[in-house]
Design an enzyme around this catalytic site. Structure first.
Site, PDB file in Angstrom:
ATOM      1  N   ARG A 208      40.937  30.488  45.121  1.00 51.40           N
ATOM      2  CA  ARG A 208      41.427  31.311  44.628  1.00 51.40           C
ATOM      3  C   ARG A 208      42.073  30.678  43.497  1.00 51.40           C
ATOM      4  O   ARG A 208      42.857  29.979  42.514  1.00 51.40           O
ATOM      5  CB  ARG A 208      42.011  31.771  45.304  1.00 51.40           C
ATOM      6  CG  ARG A 208      41.920  33.148  46.805  1.00 51.40           C
ATOM      7  CD  ARG A 208      41.068  34.059  46.014  1.00 51.40           C
ATOM      8  NE  ARG A 208      40.372  34.695  47.168  1.00 51.40           N
ATOM      9  CZ  ARG A 208      39.319  34.933  46.870  1.00 51.40           C
ATOM     10  NH1 ARG A 208      38.369  33.754  47.119  1.00 51.40           N
ATOM     11  NH2 ARG A 208      38.345  35.606  48.195  1.00 51.40           N
ATOM     12  N   GLU A 237      41.152  36.896  36.410  1.00 51.31           N
ATOM     13  CA  GLU A 237      39.940  37.732  36.686  1.00 51.31           C
ATOM     14  C   GLU A 237      39.273  39.181  36.580  1.00 51.31           C
ATOM     15  O   GLU A 237      40.483  40.152  37.942  1.00 51.31           O
ATOM     16  CB  GLU A 237      39.804  37.129  37.841  1.00 51.31           C
ATOM     17  CG  GLU A 237      38.788  35.779  37.719  1.00 51.31           C
ATOM     18  CD  GLU A 237      37.673  35.420  39.110  1.00 51.31           C
ATOM     19  OE1 GLU A 237      37.735  36.079  39.802  1.00 51.31           O
ATOM     20  OE2 GLU A 237      37.778  33.780  39.617  1.00 51.31           O
ATOM     21  N   HIS A 254      33.237  32.173  38.875  1.00 49.54           N
ATOM     22  CA  HIS A 254      33.683  32.647  40.434  1.00 49.54           C
ATOM     23  C   HIS A 254      32.385  32.623  41.038  1.00 49.54           C
ATOM     24  O   HIS A 254      32.180  33.611  41.591  1.00 49.54           O
ATOM     25  CB  HIS A 254      34.592  33.720  40.600  1.00 49.54           C
ATOM     26  CG  HIS A 254      34.733  33.944  41.601  1.00 49.54           C
ATOM     27  ND1 HIS A 254      36.267  34.721  41.967  1.00 49.54           N
ATOM     28  CD2 HIS A 254      34.621  33.263  43.489  1.00 49.54           C
ATOM     29  CE1 HIS A 254      36.935  34.478  43.013  1.00 49.54           C
ATOM     30  NE2 HIS A 254      35.269  33.572  43.732  1.00 49.54           N
TER      31      HIS A 254
END
Length: 378
Positions: A208, A237, A254
């Protein structure tokens, strides 16, 4: 029965149509009007699922085709009587293979052997355990840090984070995001930790974004700290710090967990959970969904060394194919999500059938997750 599914969940339309009427929708953002008559919602990590999204809606079940659940307010779902399922471990193999692809690229570029490096793994769940097993199969030393598991008395030689920072040449993070509490991971890699890393260390974050303090990391890099960085996840993000991207060695949008197998596992896990929830339990064999791989089989002669492993790994997936596109569009609104939505098909190592004339090479490749067999040379 009406089921909303994220449009980027592979096989979701076909699978969930066995259970009801399926509508595919964008995950960011979900149109609230579409929830007005839906019975179930299937999402990915881009959709924030909470009271503001679902209050007053007829949704009875939420599934997320992801291992992580920090985008879901599980406590509120439970309070509201809404069923919930995630897909733990669905993309763990994919993330491990992303880390290997990155490390093998850096090792080739910088001229070092992974056997001479110690890898510190922070977070020893589905990803961390698999990463440890594959590294140790190659004879690479690992150090493990996982305070929750250590406190529970789980099996493992767990060390403190300070010890990993002191001794690890490579530090890779695979934790959930906890913003508070005794096991807080928000900015776990803060400025103090980053400055304390060994000179020339490699820092990897594929869990994360906010586990690593991006501002502190940029400060350290701008000041000339000798550090190689691999970031698949970013604070804020789908926005990201474009200057930071220019400073890291590998930057991707990601997608570490984005193998076709990993996505399919996520979809099938929540499909099976929902089918059980409504009393029509069904099971799906993954190999009935997946297409034939691009490379059917290859032949490997002799033992398995690091350059050969690198060639095999990058034949299946070379992380640089995802680094370059992000650099081209960084800072352009909507492009981060577009890269994820239009992601090129990527397979796992198990899709590659390797015929080896060396028995030890075949055995090691199998331990690493390849589909390898030994056929002695004639």
């Amino acid at each position: 029965m009406k089921i909303l599914v994220d449009e980027n969940m592979p096989y979701a339309r076909d699978l969930f149509s066995r259970l009801g009427e399926v509508t595919a929708v964008p995950g960011r953002p979900i149109a609230v009007a579409q929830l007005a008559d839906a019975d179930a919602l299937m999402v990915r990590s881009v959709t924030k699922v909470n009271e503001s999204l679902l209050a007053g809606k007829p949704i009875k079940f939420v599934g997320t085709a992801t291992a992580g659940t920090d985008h879901v307010d599980e406590a509120w779902l439970k309070q509201a009587g809404i069923g919930f399922s995630a897909a733990p471990g669905c993309n763990a193999i994919a993330v491990v293979e992303y880390v290997f692809s990155s490390l093998l690229m850096l090792a080739e570029r910088d001229g070092f052997s992974l056997h001479d490096r110690t890898v510190g793994i922070v977070g020893v769940g589905n990803v961390g355990r698999r990463l440890q097993a594959r590294l140790e199969a190659l004879g690479i030393k690992t150090l493990l840090c996982d305070p929750p598991r250590a406190d529970r008395g789980d099996e493992g030689d767990f060390r403190s984070l300070d010890e990993l920072v002191q001794h690890a040449d490579i530090l890779t993070f695979h934790t959930p995001l906890f913003k508070d509490g005794p096991y807080k991971t928000l900015h776990l890699a803060d400025e103090k930790l980053i400055r304390s890393l060994k000179p020339g260390a490699i820092l990897i974050n594929a869990c994360r974004g906010a586990v690593v303090d991006n501002t502190a990391l940029l400060t350290c890099l701008n000041e000339g700290q000798k550090l190689s960085v691999v970031l698949d996840v970013w604070e804020g993000e789908p926005e990201l710090n474009v200057e930071l991207l220019t400073k890291v060695d590998i930057g991707t949008p990601h997608i570490a967990g984005y193998t076709l197998e990993g996505k399919a596992r996520g979809t099938t896990q929540v499909f099976e959970a929902y089918s059980k929830f409504i009393g029509h339990e069904q099971h799906v064999a993954l190999d009935t969904l997946l297409p034939a791989p691009e490379f059917g089989r290859i032949t490997l002669h002799g033992p398995l060394d690091q350059p050969t492993l690198k060639r095999l790994v990058h034949l299946v997936y070379d992380v640089r194919r995802d680094d370059a596109p992000l650099r081209k569009v960084a800072g352009i609104p909507g492009e981060f999500d577009k890269l994820r939505k239009n992601y090129l098909e990527r397979r796992e190592w198990s899709s590659l059938y390797v015929i080896c004339d060396d028995a030890s090479a075949a055995s090691l490749l199998c331990k690493l997750g390849f589909n390898a067999v030994h056929h002695p040379a004639r």
